[in-house]
Design a protein around this motif. Sequence first.
Motif, PDB file in Angstrom:
ATOM      1  N   ARG A 249       1.141  -0.971   0.357  1.00 12.95           N
ATOM      2  CA  ARG A 249       0.077  -0.255   0.309  1.00 12.95           C
ATOM      3  C   ARG A 249       0.931   1.533  -0.225  1.00 12.95           C
ATOM      4  N   PRO A 250       2.028   1.337   1.064  1.00  7.33           N
ATOM      5  CA  PRO A 250       2.837   2.668   1.085  1.00  7.33           C
ATOM      6  C   PRO A 250       3.605   2.910  -0.414  1.00  7.33           C
ATOM      7  N   HIS A 251       3.467   1.773  -1.163  1.00  8.50           N
ATOM      8  CA  HIS A 251       4.327   1.895  -2.636  1.00  8.50           C
ATOM      9  C   HIS A 251       3.628   2.314  -3.528  1.00  8.50           C
ATOM     10  N   ALA A 252       2.246   2.064  -3.662  1.00  9.70           N
ATOM     11  CA  ALA A 252       1.035   2.445  -4.003  1.00  9.70           C
ATOM     12  C   ALA A 252       1.227   3.373  -4.012  1.00  9.70           C
ATOM     13  N   ASP A 253       0.959   4.017  -2.357  1.00 13.63           N
ATOM     14  CA  ASP A 253       0.742   5.419  -2.702  1.00 13.63           C
ATOM     15  C   ASP A 253       1.562   6.471  -2.689  1.00 13.63           C
ATOM     16  N   ALA A 254       3.024   6.004  -2.810  1.00 11.09           N
ATOM     17  CA  ALA A 254       4.207   6.982  -2.129  1.00 11.09           C
ATOM     18  C   ALA A 254       4.494   8.486  -3.388  1.00 11.09           C
ATOM     19  N   ASN A 255       5.020   8.991  -3.390  1.00  9.39           N
ATOM     20  CA  ASN A 255       5.216  10.092  -4.549  1.00  9.39           C
ATOM     21  C   ASN A 255       7.334   9.874  -4.897  1.00  9.39           C
TER      22      ASN A 255
ATOM     23  N   GLU B  45      10.721   1.143  -2.322  1.00 10.69           N
ATOM     24  CA  GLU B  45      10.186   0.848  -1.315  1.00 10.69           C
ATOM     25  C   GLU B  45      10.738   1.519   0.182  1.00 10.69           C
ATOM     26  N   GLU B  46      10.750   0.729   1.157  1.00 14.51           N
ATOM     27  CA  GLU B  46      11.280   1.331   2.416  1.00 14.51           C
ATOM     28  C   GLU B  46      12.905   0.646   2.432  1.00 14.51           C
TER      29      GLU B  46
ATOM     30  N   GLU C  23       1.498  -6.178   6.536  1.00 10.59           N
ATOM     31  CA  GLU C  23       1.220  -4.550   7.547  1.00 10.59           C
ATOM     32  C   GLU C  23       0.593  -3.695   7.153  1.00 10.59           C
ATOM     33  N   GLY C  24      -0.088  -3.187   8.535  1.00  5.79           N
ATOM     34  CA  GLY C  24      -0.812  -1.986   8.428  1.00  5.79           C
ATOM     35  C   GLY C  24      -2.171  -2.027   8.092  1.00  5.79           C
ATOM     36  N   SER C  25      -2.604  -3.726   7.838  1.00  7.23           N
ATOM     37  CA  SER C  25      -4.186  -3.465   6.833  1.00  7.23           C
ATOM     38  C   SER C  25      -5.134  -5.355   7.961  1.00  7.23           C
ATOM     39  N   GLU C  26      -6.105  -4.855   7.953  1.00  9.37           N
ATOM     40  CA  GLU C  26      -6.922  -5.285   8.701  1.00  9.37           C
ATOM     41  C   GLU C  26      -7.663  -6.440   8.127  1.00  9.37           C
ATOM     42  N   SER C  27      -7.967  -7.527   9.309  1.00  5.94           N
ATOM     43  CA  SER C  27      -8.386  -8.961   7.822  1.00  5.94           C
ATOM     44  C   SER C  27      -9.846  -9.103   6.971  1.00  5.94           C
ATOM     45  N   SER C  28      -9.448  -9.426   6.644  1.00 12.01           N
ATOM     46  CA  SER C  28     -10.546  -9.030   5.626  1.00 12.01           C
ATOM     47  C   SER C  28     -11.114 -10.061   5.225  1.00 12.01           C
ATOM     48  N   GLY C  29     -11.908 -10.852   5.372  1.00 11.94           N
ATOM     49  CA  GLY C  29     -12.589 -12.877   4.724  1.00 11.94           C
ATOM     50  C   GLY C  29     -12.176 -13.595   6.335  1.00 11.94           C
ATOM     51  N   ASN C  30     -11.550 -13.015   7.114  1.00 11.88           N
ATOM     52  CA  ASN C  30     -11.180 -14.401   8.018  1.00 11.88           C
ATOM     53  C   ASN C  30      -9.541 -15.130   7.500  1.00 11.88           C
ATOM     54  N   PHE C  31      -9.155 -13.253   7.012  1.00  9.20           N
ATOM     55  CA  PHE C  31      -7.454 -13.430   5.903  1.00  9.20           C
ATOM     56  C   PHE C  31      -7.002 -13.909   7.223  1.00  9.20           C
TER      57      PHE C  31
END
Lengths: 343, 166
Positions: free
Chosen positions: A85-91, A110-111, A202-210
């Motif tokens: 996500r950070p790589h997608a959103d970065a400048n 990325e980092e 990293e930094g994401s919520e569980s979705s679909g119990n994954f």
Amino acid sequence: MSHPKDHPSKDDADVVLTSRARLARNLSGMPFVHLASETQLHAIIDKAKQGLAAAEETEQTNWIDLEETDALHRRLLYERHLISRPHADANGPRGVAVAQDAMLSIMVNEEDHVRMHALGTGLTPRNCFDRIKKLDEAMQASAEWAFHPRWGFQSACPTNVGTAVRFSAMLHLPGLRLTGELDKVRQAAKDLHLAVRGYYGEGSESSGNFYQVSNQITLGCSEDELLDRFRETIVPGIIEYERAARRMLLKQSATQLEDRVHRDLAVLQSARRVKVDEAMRRLSMIRLGCCTGLLDGPPLDLVNGLFQQVQTGHLQQLTNRTLTPEEAQIARADLLRARLSNA
Amino acid sequence: MKCDRCNRPAVVHQLVIKDGNKHEMHLCEAHAAEAGIPNPGKHPVNELMSSLTTQVKSAGMPTCKGCGCTLTDIRKSSRFGCPQCYDAFGQATEALVRSAQGGSSQHVGRAPLGQAPENQSQYESQRLVQELDRAVRAEQYERAAEIKSKLADLADQRPSKKEDTK
């Protein structure tokens, strides 16, 4: 040293969706990404591209300049777990090289300067690691990595130093969630220095119990030691725990569970508007129904694919346009009806 | 206000109290320089602060020669600035890494091609012997056989590695 290959097996498919191995690498003599000037960031890209060109016999990749890529396509790459996500959103100057089978990607700037990821279906972390290990070695014909005899491969963040390798498995844990046992797994994982993250890492919520389970420690253990522990002890332990929870649910509340999975399938077979969270939640129950024999269909592979296809970026690619939230809900419902109606 | 010594505008204003008597002084840039009084207008506040910080940095706080980062910078961002930072901050690096890595402070594992240190294969061998011992005690004989095979592979590799480095 020779190690047995992973044998992708359907045996773990009830719990394990995918496995992943990641290597972080930085070029010697350069500041880390967050302190690099624009000129240096371009120099890092050039050097990484030279490394990838040197590795062409090992892996053929296509370079995507993310600074020149629109938000829709960046989102698609993120939904496919090819970039973070950070790589997608970065400048700023950055990019990603993607292998032809889209199961390997190399993020640049990325980092860390270079981050290689290989993805595999089922419990296959060794196959993933073998793939990035070969790429790493081939890139060294052109790139010199920052390495310290004591601290190993140097990275911007001290959490990645040493082997700089991270193994992860995307696990489907609805049984543990429904029986309220998930917190115990989280606590046990913490004690074992494991990270338990959401669907997008990293930094994401569980979705679909994954849940994405990965090693937090990268220093003081060899790659093989980390891999053996992950592959032979940690993940099988969680798989068994999840299966025990499913058996308990089937024993104590089979009718309620059967009712729920059939209802979830029926809703997605007929709904006209579906939000992404709802789709993930109901698909998760359908997947549980398929794996426990409570549902005769749809096929597991179809359900596994839908978790990705219902994401907004994928729907936008399918319809070839940017969708408003309302339009995305309608497109999602259309897709689900089409895929599940005859299942 | 004009300079006490000429008709040019005053840029330095000084209040001197001597023997209980108050004495005001207003000087232009040239006469202030002649009297040895610095003109603060020539050094903006941020410039002064920056030079002061640099002096403090060079006086007491270790700074990485590779990227100019101080320990405060690293602690604030939780990230090193460049590979040289690891050596620049000695014990602080050790504390940072240990706390992020569950107490570990020595790399074990792969190295860049051509740099594989011999002590790493020795470590791997010791580790496997310990693992073998645990497997035998737990009566995991299949696992023990796997580990023995890894140890044999490691022993086979050693002489050829030495030959490579000759």
